[in-house]
Structures are given as C-alpha cells and as structure tokens.
Design an enzyme around this catalytic site. Sequence first.
Site, short mmCIF file in Angstrom:
data_model
loop_
_atom_site.label_atom_id
_atom_site.label_comp_id
_atom_site.label_asym_id
_atom_site.label_seq_id
_atom_site.Cartn_x
_atom_site.Cartn_y
_atom_site.Cartn_z
N ASP A 1 -2.79 -18.17 1.05
CA ASP A 1 -3.97 -18.82 0.44
C ASP A 1 -4.48 -19.94 1.34
O ASP A 1 -5.69 -20.10 1.54
CB ASP A 1 -3.66 -19.32 -0.98
CG ASP A 1 -2.27 -19.89 -1.15
OD1 ASP A 1 -1.47 -19.82 -0.19
OD2 ASP A 1 -1.97 -20.41 -2.24
N ASP B 1 -5.08 -7.13 5.78
CA ASP B 1 -6.31 -6.41 5.45
C ASP B 1 -7.40 -7.42 5.11
O ASP B 1 -8.53 -7.39 5.62
CB ASP B 1 -6.02 -5.50 4.24
CG ASP B 1 -7.11 -4.48 4.01
OD1 ASP B 1 -8.07 -4.46 4.80
OD2 ASP B 1 -7.01 -3.71 3.04
N TYR C 1 0.82 -1.22 0.00
CA TYR C 1 0.00 0.00 0.00
C TYR C 1 0.85 1.27 0.00
O TYR C 1 0.36 2.35 -0.29
CB TYR C 1 -0.95 0.03 1.21
CG TYR C 1 -2.04 -1.03 1.18
CD1 TYR C 1 -2.29 -1.77 0.02
CD2 TYR C 1 -2.82 -1.29 2.29
CE1 TYR C 1 -3.28 -2.74 -0.01
CE2 TYR C 1 -3.82 -2.26 2.26
CZ TYR C 1 -4.03 -2.98 1.12
OH TYR C 1 -5.01 -3.95 1.08
N ASP D 1 -10.57 -9.01 7.82
CA ASP D 1 -11.99 -8.88 7.48
C ASP D 1 -12.66 -10.25 7.46
O ASP D 1 -13.79 -10.42 7.93
CB ASP D 1 -12.18 -8.21 6.12
CG ASP D 1 -12.39 -6.71 6.26
OD1 ASP D 1 -11.88 -6.15 7.25
OD2 ASP D 1 -13.05 -6.11 5.40
N LYS E 1 3.72 -15.37 1.63
CA LYS E 1 3.63 -16.08 0.35
C LYS E 1 5.06 -16.36 -0.10
O LYS E 1 5.50 -16.00 -1.20
CB LYS E 1 2.86 -15.18 -0.64
CG LYS E 1 2.45 -15.85 -1.93
CD LYS E 1 1.34 -16.89 -1.79
CE LYS E 1 1.07 -17.55 -3.13
NZ LYS E 1 0.27 -18.78 -3.01
#
Length: 358
Positions: free
Chosen positions: A220, A244, A142, A248, A188
Amino acid sequence: MASYKIALIKGDGIGPEIIDEAVKVLDAVAACEGFELDYEEVLMGGIAYDVHGDPLPQETITVAMESDAVLFGAIGGEKWDTLPREKRPESGLLRFRKELGVFANLRPATVYDELINASSLKPEIIKGVDLMVVRELIGGIYFGEPKGRDENKGWNTMVYSRFEVNRIAHVAFKLAMQRDKRVCSVDKANVLDVSQLWREEVEEVAKEYPEVKLSHMYVDNAAMQLIRDPKQFDVMLTGNIFGDILSDEASMLSGSIGLLPSASIGSKVGVYEPIHGSAPDIAGQGIANPIATIASASMMLRYALKETRAADKIDMAITKALKEGYRTKDISMYDAKEVCSTSEMGSIIANYAAQCKH
Ligand code: NAD
C-alpha cells in the site's frame, strides 16, 4: 553468421500491425550488425480459436519451445468474450506462460524526456525516472489452490514456496547488479503469512549480492510512493497480484500505454511483448503506437539473443524519432512535429536504427 529462430505470435486486434513494425526494425538492425533472424509465425488467441477451435494450439507451444525467443503482439477482443473461460484468448495466454515456465515478468518504466508532458505527474517528479518492476508471473494468488466459489462465497489462495521466491529474487538481484544496485521488495508482511516467508527468502538471497542494497516496502505504501517520488526506485521485486497492479501504475508515469515493453523470462524460452492489449477500438486504422512492441524487440535482442549493440541501436532510434518530433496519434498532443501512422513510425525507427553509430 549468427542465426536465431524467432516464434512470431501476432494475435488479435492491433497485434498484426505492431508486430509487422517490430519485424521491420529488427530486420534493419540485423542487416547492419550481421546476424540473421528466421521467423516462424504461429497462432494464439482469438484467431487461433477461429482457425483451430483452441486459443493455444499445441503447434504454437512446440514452435515456441524450439525457438530462441518469442515475439508476441496481443490477444483478445469482444468477439470471443462470451466463449467458455477455457476457450477464451486470455486463457490461452495464461496457459502459454505456464507451459513456457516464464516466471519472471520484467517491466521497465522509463520516461522519455521528449514526452515529459505526456504524464499526468509534474515534470520535476518524473524527469529521469528509470525503474524496473520484476513481477513473479506464474505463482501466487492467480494460480494457488484451493480456489472456487459457491452461491455465497468465492475464494482464492495466495501461496508461495521458498523455491518460487528464491528464483524470482535472483532475477531481481542480478538485474540490480547491472543497474543502480538497489532492490525494493514489495509485500504485505504485516498481515500475510505468505509475505513473511517471501521477505525471509528475499533476505537469504540478498546475502549472495552484498553490493546490492535491499529494502522492503508494504504494497500500500509502494503504490503511494510510486506517485509521490518514483525516482527513489531502481528494481522493484514483487509477487504476481501486487506486481500486476504496481506495474500498470508505473506504466502511466510514461504517459502512454503504447510506449512500454516487457519481457517474460524463465529457464527456457522468453516471451517479449508490449504491456498493452489488443486495442480493438483502434485496430485496422493504422494509428496504433508500435513503440512498445519495437522496444520489446529490443529487450529480446538484449536478454535472449545477447545482441546488445543491436538493442542499443533500437533504443537510440526510438529516442531520436521522438526527439525529432514524430508522434503517433496517442501521443500527438505532446510537441509533435509530424503525426504519423503505425507503419510510418516503424519505418522512421528502422531507418534511424540502421544509421545509428554505436
Ligand atoms: P488495451 O490495452 O487493449 O487498450 C486500452 C486503451 O489503450 C485503448 O483505448 C486502446 O486504444 C489504447 N491502446 C492500447 N495499446 C495502444 C497502442 N499501441 N497505441 C495506441 N493506443 C493504444 O486494453 P483493453 O481495452 O482493456 O483490452 C482490450 C483487449 O485486450 C481485451 O480483450 C483484453 O482481454 C486484451 N488484453 C490482452 C493483453 C495481452 O495480450 N497481453 C493484455 C491486456 C488486455
């Protein structure tokens, strides 16, 4: 008598309604526990743009920096969606986090037994879930450079330095020491170089916490495991974009976005806020659930002010209100005895918090 300075940022939409209830509850426990809270209200978001032409006025940063903690509602709304990017409420919030250096976002996901039917997952999968997502908040993709776009391409860069990984990993391990002593670091590393460095540095930090069991998981798989068997997690440590998404996902284990708090901490002042947004669709109707914000106020007492007994009282009062069957509209379909307004829910929790014996 101990006295603390709190910067209050109500923001837009339901922000003012839910912050008022959190203040009600804070005042009730402060009176019982014998400390004082001195609030200073400052503006951020759409309202700050309307008043000052800037979603993050300098005064807001200054007051926040001089406070012991920031209690924040939510910002944003359609009215400001067409403004240039730097004038939008969301840009103000990102800048605010960066200015305060709050690099660690702590999002607990707990499931209240009383609301076990509110989740879309089976009760036996979620009963007893108690996990904490520790998300790096001011680095990663980001914020990484270079970024940009032209007519045919868009690009962002995911960068982490050892320093950034080191400091967020320490937050996760320290929290794990106060909990079940397990950290699962999510990355990852099978594909990304940045994740390989992340993993190496987390391994280094782990050596300083021999009591904590460290595991690694690809993002994943982690997304799948959160739904398959969320109880396997204690502390989940992860970077900005993965955190993020996963936080959620974890929040929905509890059933309503109106229930979950968060803390964003760094080396200076911390920001305590619900995980939801400004909910313009229900603003001004008195039906917003204030529990996420009240629970954020409890995190503020616990982490920033070290008023642990007062924080415990708030947490117990929330549970009691739910146990007694009080529900705001968003959770009214689950074993409600009485459906209450935002302000009624705040008063019920404040009364219970004032009565709670530690
Ligand atoms: P949202 O979280 O505001 O709302 C999503 C849904 O959840 C809505 O149906 C809303 O009514 C409901 N909801 C949210 N909080 C609730 C509560 N306390 N009680 C009951 N129901 C609740 O997300 P959105 O609709 O995608 O975004 C609305 C605005 O909020 C946008 O402008 C967005 O940019 C902003 N936003 C701000 C923050 C923040 O301030 N930290 C975070 C996310 C979104």
